[in-house]
Motif scaffolding. Structure first.
Motif, mmCIF file in Angstrom:
data_model
loop_
_atom_site.group_PDB
_atom_site.id
_atom_site.type_symbol
_atom_site.label_atom_id
_atom_site.label_comp_id
_atom_site.label_asym_id
_atom_site.label_seq_id
_atom_site.Cartn_x
_atom_site.Cartn_y
_atom_site.Cartn_z
ATOM 1 N N GLN A 182 30.151 58.145 40.537
ATOM 2 C CA GLN A 182 29.708 56.910 39.496
ATOM 3 C C GLN A 182 31.019 57.678 38.862
ATOM 4 O OE1 GLN A 182 25.638 54.651 38.840
ATOM 5 N NE2 GLN A 182 25.574 57.243 40.206
ATOM 6 N N VAL A 183 31.379 58.796 38.440
ATOM 7 C CA VAL A 183 32.311 59.089 37.087
ATOM 8 C C VAL A 183 34.010 58.573 36.958
ATOM 9 C CG1 VAL A 183 34.315 61.060 36.710
ATOM 10 C CG2 VAL A 183 31.547 61.716 38.113
ATOM 11 N N ALA A 184 34.467 57.883 38.237
ATOM 12 C CA ALA A 184 35.700 56.824 37.770
ATOM 13 C C ALA A 184 34.899 55.675 37.044
ATOM 14 C CB ALA A 184 36.359 56.755 39.446
ATOM 15 N N ARG A 185 33.467 55.008 38.442
ATOM 16 C CA ARG A 185 33.521 53.834 37.558
ATOM 17 C C ARG A 185 33.370 54.167 36.137
ATOM 18 N NH1 ARG A 185 28.547 52.415 36.611
ATOM 19 N NH2 ARG A 185 27.828 53.138 38.658
ATOM 20 N N VAL A 186 32.224 54.621 35.819
ATOM 21 C CA VAL A 186 31.645 54.814 34.253
ATOM 22 C C VAL A 186 32.847 55.714 33.315
ATOM 23 C CG1 VAL A 186 30.299 56.387 33.093
ATOM 24 C CG2 VAL A 186 29.135 55.783 35.404
ATOM 25 N N ALA A 187 33.483 56.242 33.725
ATOM 26 C CA ALA A 187 34.774 56.093 33.012
ATOM 27 C C ALA A 187 35.378 55.092 32.733
ATOM 28 C CB ALA A 187 35.991 57.497 33.437
ATOM 29 N N SER A 198 30.572 55.068 54.015
ATOM 30 C CA SER A 198 29.987 56.883 54.729
ATOM 31 C C SER A 198 30.246 57.391 53.550
ATOM 32 C CB SER A 198 31.656 57.464 55.502
ATOM 33 O OG SER A 198 32.596 56.844 54.677
ATOM 34 N N GLN A 199 30.756 57.172 52.090
ATOM 35 C CA GLN A 199 30.574 57.954 50.736
ATOM 36 C C GLN A 199 29.679 57.903 50.617
ATOM 37 O OE1 GLN A 199 34.882 57.201 50.251
ATOM 38 N NE2 GLN A 199 35.053 59.644 48.842
ATOM 39 N N VAL A 200 29.145 57.034 50.705
ATOM 40 C CA VAL A 200 27.960 56.967 49.655
ATOM 41 C C VAL A 200 26.397 57.466 50.301
ATOM 42 C CG1 VAL A 200 25.799 54.920 48.875
ATOM 43 C CG2 VAL A 200 28.027 54.078 49.226
ATOM 44 N N PRO A 201 25.702 58.720 49.548
ATOM 45 C CA PRO A 201 25.080 59.779 49.858
ATOM 46 C C PRO A 201 23.580 58.775 49.924
ATOM 47 C CG PRO A 201 25.907 60.081 47.748
ATOM 48 C CD PRO A 201 26.440 58.495 48.166
ATOM 49 N N ALA A 202 22.779 59.864 51.071
ATOM 50 C CA ALA A 202 21.372 58.846 51.056
ATOM 51 C C ALA A 202 20.685 58.527 50.341
ATOM 52 C CB ALA A 202 21.152 59.554 51.873
ATOM 53 N N ALA A 250 26.874 47.390 49.124
ATOM 54 C CA ALA A 250 26.665 47.244 47.666
ATOM 55 C C ALA A 250 28.054 48.451 46.587
ATOM 56 C CB ALA A 250 25.904 46.323 46.886
ATOM 57 N N ILE A 251 27.097 49.045 46.682
ATOM 58 C CA ILE A 251 27.607 50.701 46.105
ATOM 59 C C ILE A 251 28.583 50.864 46.994
ATOM 60 C CG2 ILE A 251 27.115 52.581 46.081
ATOM 61 C CD1 ILE A 251 23.977 52.683 46.479
ATOM 62 N N ALA A 252 29.114 50.920 47.593
ATOM 63 C CA ALA A 252 30.487 50.914 48.738
ATOM 64 C C ALA A 252 31.983 50.193 47.230
ATOM 65 C CB ALA A 252 30.666 51.462 50.163
ATOM 66 N N GLU A 253 31.869 48.852 47.036
ATOM 67 C CA GLU A 253 32.499 48.070 46.619
ATOM 68 C C GLU A 253 32.019 48.552 45.070
ATOM 69 O OE1 GLU A 253 33.130 43.553 45.656
ATOM 70 O OE2 GLU A 253 31.087 43.857 47.441
ATOM 71 N N ARG A 254 31.092 49.040 44.406
ATOM 72 C CA ARG A 254 30.861 48.922 42.880
ATOM 73 C C ARG A 254 31.965 49.740 42.341
ATOM 74 N NH1 ARG A 254 24.720 49.358 41.622
ATOM 75 N NH2 ARG A 254 25.291 51.908 42.369
ATOM 76 N N GLU A 255 31.537 51.564 43.289
ATOM 77 C CA GLU A 255 32.262 52.508 42.934
ATOM 78 C C GLU A 255 34.246 52.353 43.752
ATOM 79 O OE1 GLU A 255 30.775 53.923 40.590
ATOM 80 O OE2 GLU A 255 29.269 53.627 41.211
ATOM 81 N N GLY A 256 34.369 51.465 44.830
ATOM 82 C CA GLY A 256 35.191 51.412 45.643
ATOM 83 C C GLY A 256 35.713 52.816 45.850
ATOM 84 N N VAL A 257 34.689 53.088 47.166
ATOM 85 C CA VAL A 257 35.235 54.046 48.212
ATOM 86 C C VAL A 257 34.032 53.504 49.124
ATOM 87 C CG1 VAL A 257 34.377 56.203 46.457
ATOM 88 C CG2 VAL A 257 32.029 54.888 47.629
#
Length: 204
Positions: free
Chosen positions: A154-159, A128-132, A118-125
């Motif tokens: 999360q920078v790109a999504r928030v921006a 494997s890039q999602v931290p623990a 879910a986080i990978a999809e939300r952040e567009g990454v």
């Protein structure tokens, strides 16, 4: 009155006086002294490390994580997201706890994989890039911090959600990275509530 009775009465009297003295010294005096020192030396910490917005209203504590999601539990795209919480129904300061599930528990493994996807999809990454820390709750369920890696992810999504330049938001994150205490205790971290408040101020 017999000797044994007088001894018993005297012993009880000594015990009662000792209880009163220690109650006053340790229960009242010690509490007042420690409270006084706290208020004089560390008033912000002693009063719960309250965080205020620009209007002076208390919006939370720097020590307690909180949700930045809508009523349905969906992450608000224009705010940085905290760690998951296993405290009560989530971020419940009255039910602080972890999940108490072992690392090989199938429910925990499944939850982590779902969060990662879910986080990978939300952040567009890539997953494997999602931290623990983005997919695991802390022992208290109320950790107010996330890793710099998760904040920067999360920078790109928030921006984009706020119509801001990504470099501006990245700089804001970097300014809010707290280094190790005393230079060697703990890990670098970002307080999510303070970062989101600064983000709101940036947009004014």
């Amino acid at each position: 009155m017999s000797t044994s009775t007088r001894t018993t009465v005297r012993t009880a009297g000594v015990a009662l006086r000792a209880m009163i003295v220690f109650t006053l010294v340790l229960g009242v005096g010690y509490t007042l002294v420690v409270t006084g020192i706290g208020q004089l030396a560390l008033p912000w910490q002693a009063n719960g490390s309250a965080v205020h917005d620009s209007a002076g209203d208390t919006v939370g504590s720097a020590l307690i994580g909180q949700s930045f999601a809508d009523a349905e539990g969906n992450a608000l795209p224009d705010y940085f997201q905290p760690r998951p919480s296993a405290a009560g129904a989530g971020y419940d300061a009255g039910a602080s706890s972890g999940s108490n599930l072992g690392p090989e528990n199938p429910d925990l493994v499944s939850a982590i994989e779902e969060r990662r996807a879910a986080i990978a999809e939300r952040e567009g990454v890539d997953p494997s890039q999602v931290p623990a820390d983005a997919v695991t709750a802390s022992g208290s369920g109320l950790d107010p911090h996330i890793s710099p890696a998760y904040a920067l992810l999360q920078v790109a999504r928030v921006a984009e959600a706020r119509g801001l330049d990504a470099s501006t938001v990245r700089t804001l994150v970097e300014e809010h990275i707290q280094q190790r205490d005393l230079g060697f205790l703990g890990e670098p971290r970002v307080n999510v509530l303070k970062l989101n408040l600064a983000l709101d101020e940036l947009g004014r």
